[in-house]
Design an enzyme around this catalytic site. Structure first.
Site, PDB file in Angstrom:
ATOM      1  N   SER A 284     -45.930 -15.668 -34.567  1.00  0.00           N
ATOM      2  CA  SER A 284     -45.876 -16.561 -33.414  1.00  0.00           C
ATOM      3  C   SER A 284     -47.302 -16.838 -32.967  1.00  0.00           C
ATOM      4  O   SER A 284     -48.159 -15.958 -33.033  1.00  0.00           O
ATOM      5  CB  SER A 284     -45.096 -15.882 -32.287  1.00  0.00           C
ATOM      6  OG  SER A 284     -45.479 -16.439 -31.044  1.00  0.00           O
ATOM      7  N   LYS A 290     -44.668 -10.696 -33.001  1.00  0.00           N
ATOM      8  CA  LYS A 290     -43.510 -11.324 -33.628  1.00  0.00           C
ATOM      9  C   LYS A 290     -43.604 -11.421 -35.145  1.00  0.00           C
ATOM     10  O   LYS A 290     -44.644 -11.699 -35.715  1.00  0.00           O
ATOM     11  CB  LYS A 290     -43.334 -12.743 -33.073  1.00  0.00           C
ATOM     12  CG  LYS A 290     -42.926 -12.752 -31.607  1.00  0.00           C
ATOM     13  CD  LYS A 290     -41.442 -12.593 -31.424  1.00  0.00           C
ATOM     14  CE  LYS A 290     -40.773 -13.859 -31.762  1.00  0.00           C
ATOM     15  NZ  LYS A 290     -39.831 -14.431 -30.925  1.00  0.00           N
TER      16      LYS A 290
END
Ligand code: ARG
Length: 465
Positions: A284, A290
């Site tokens: 991300s 992420k």
């Protein structure tokens, strides 16, 4: 792409004084997409020319000139040196017009005993047949990837779900083999469709056949078909082969989407059942922690396109009278897009499955939670104490409630606590409350026991060679 709206079309200009309007050309031309059929079109034309010569319909010299010219056209197309023209509408007329430029008069004999209606039918059938072969090969590769996963974790326990609620423990190997079964059925559908479509349309001509003494078995043989199609009207109006390909692709894409969804769930921080490789994850731009399963999410979505193509072509074909109608030109873009999407999807899934690392510890921990061996306990009460199953179900339900109230799992209940619910329970019961014992006991044919999984792996290895 060039366009010339002034002159009447050279292929049928005899009764036309003027060419089409620009808008007519824009809606009519298929060359923007059917140029993809160039190799199949030229292969079909070469087989047709050879047959015309063998049956004495054209001379051997003309056939040789046509063959050499077509080979040159193919070379030009492959090298990107061919200038496609929208004024020439489609691949068939683009190729023929260029042939005319290269060899002159003999080019005009190629279209004897043939129409674009049987020509497009044969081109497209060969193309779809090739795609069936590609899908079959892609599916075999994918099945091998699942098989490797199954082999590695044949006896790893994990929760089995119904309603996405913990149901009973199963093995990782069993879960992987479930997908092998699905993709094997998909492979079978492509094989069946391929076998059914493998009849040669060439020679049906416009719709009624031809008065020339053609040899349809000869062109069928040359193009790898089992036999010529038997009804010329059906032949030029049939797109079942494309629909079957799309239907098989849709079911296959639905299977891909189901495993994709499992990957999305399993790779979440809440599950941690699997870790997807860096190669098949994305980060991300704002949240550094992420690891997003983008490829899996896209695969979950791709069925939309493939099923959309399927519905589109059904809608095109619905209610068409015999025989050919121009509506049918709408078949190609749908099938091309669906085929490309399917092949990309199969390759992406194969990569993800190959690279996937299952978190054995997390799987096992999850397998033991959620009272997953409650059915084993009920079965034990039936087997060892002779209780009717319904009563055993009730007793087990009370034990689950007791554990739930205490905030523990079933094996954490003491014997005294269990005996308060049913006095005849002995400490032998604990042996069935373990997840390993649970899966090992599921030896019914098709069940999840590691012994079964290993037998199925051996069978699939033999099938896949
Ligand atoms: N481009 C056409 C198609 O894809 C080829 C057949 C045209 N036949 C005709 N009679 N206009 O369907």
């Amino acid at each position: 792409m060039s366009s010339d709206n002034g002159a009447a079309n050279s292929m049928w200009g005899g009764r036309f004084a003027a060419g089409p309007s620009a808008i007519m050309e824009a809606i009519n031309a298929s060359i923007g997409f059917d140029q993809r059929l160039a190799p199949q079109d030229i292969t079909g034309s070469r087989a047709h020319a050879a047959m015309l010569a063998a049956t004495g319909i054209i001379s051997a010299e003309d056939a040789a000139a046509i063959d050499g010219g077509l080979a040159q056209v193919l070379g030009e197309i492959e090298n990107g040196r061919f200038e496609f023209s929208a004024a020439l509408e489609d691949i068939h007329m683009n190729v023929e017009a260029r042939l005319q430029q290269i060899i002159g008069a003999p080019a005009g004999r190629l279209h004897t005993a043939r129409s674009r209606n049987d020509q497009v039918a044969v081109d497209f059938r060969i193309w779809v047949r090739n795609q069936c072969d590609a899908a079959i090969a892609g599916l075999e590769a994918l099945m091998r990837a699942y098989l490797a996963q199954a082999e590695e974790g044949a006896d790893w326990v994990m929760p089995g779900f119904t309603h996405l609620q913990t149901a009973q423990p199963v093995t990782w190997g069993h879960h992987m083999l479930a997908y092998v079964e699905m993709f094997a059925r998909d492979k079978g559908r492509f094989e069946d469709a391929r076998a059914r479509m493998n009849e040669c349309p060439l020679g049906a001509a416009a719709l009624a056949g031809t008065s020339f003494p053609i040899d349809r078995q000869m062109t069928a043989d040359a193009l790898g078909f089992e036999r010529p199609t038997a009804n010329s009207l059906d032949t030029v109006s049939d797109r079942d082969f494309a629909l079957e390909f799309l239907a098989a692709s849709s079911i296959c894409a639905m299977h891909l989407s189901r495993f994709a969804e499992e990957l999305v769930i399993w790779s979440s921080a809440q599950f941690r059942f699997v870790r997807m490789s860096d190669q098949f994850s994305t980060g991300s731009s704002i949240m550094p922690q992420k690891r997003n399963p983008d490829a899996a999410e896209l695969l979950r979505a791709k069925l939309g396109r493939i099923l959309g193509a399927t519905v589109a072509l059904f809608t095109v074909m619905k209610g068409l009278p015999l025989a050919y109608s121009k509506d049918m030109q709408e078949d190609k873009e749908q099938v091309f897009d669906a085929a490309d999407t399917l092949m990309l999807g199969l390759a992406a899934m194969e990569g993800m499955v190959r690279d996937l690392s299952a978190n054995r510890a997390a799987l096992e921990a999850a397998a033991a939670s959620g009272f997953s061996t409650a059915t084993d306990l009920a079965d034990w009460l039936v087997r060892e104490l002779g209780l009717p199953f319904r009563e055993a179900h009730h007793v087990t339900g009370s034990l689950v409630k007791l554990a739930e109230d205490k905030g523990c799992d079933l094996p954490d209940l003491s014997l005294a606590e269990m005996q308060k619910v049913h006095g005849e329970i002995t400490d032998a019961v604990y042996s069935v409350l373990g997840v390993q014992n649970s899966v090992a006991s599921r030896i019914s044919y098709g069940g999840t026991a590691p012994a079964n999984v290993r037998a199925q792996i051996a069978r699939w290895k033999e099938v896949l060679g």
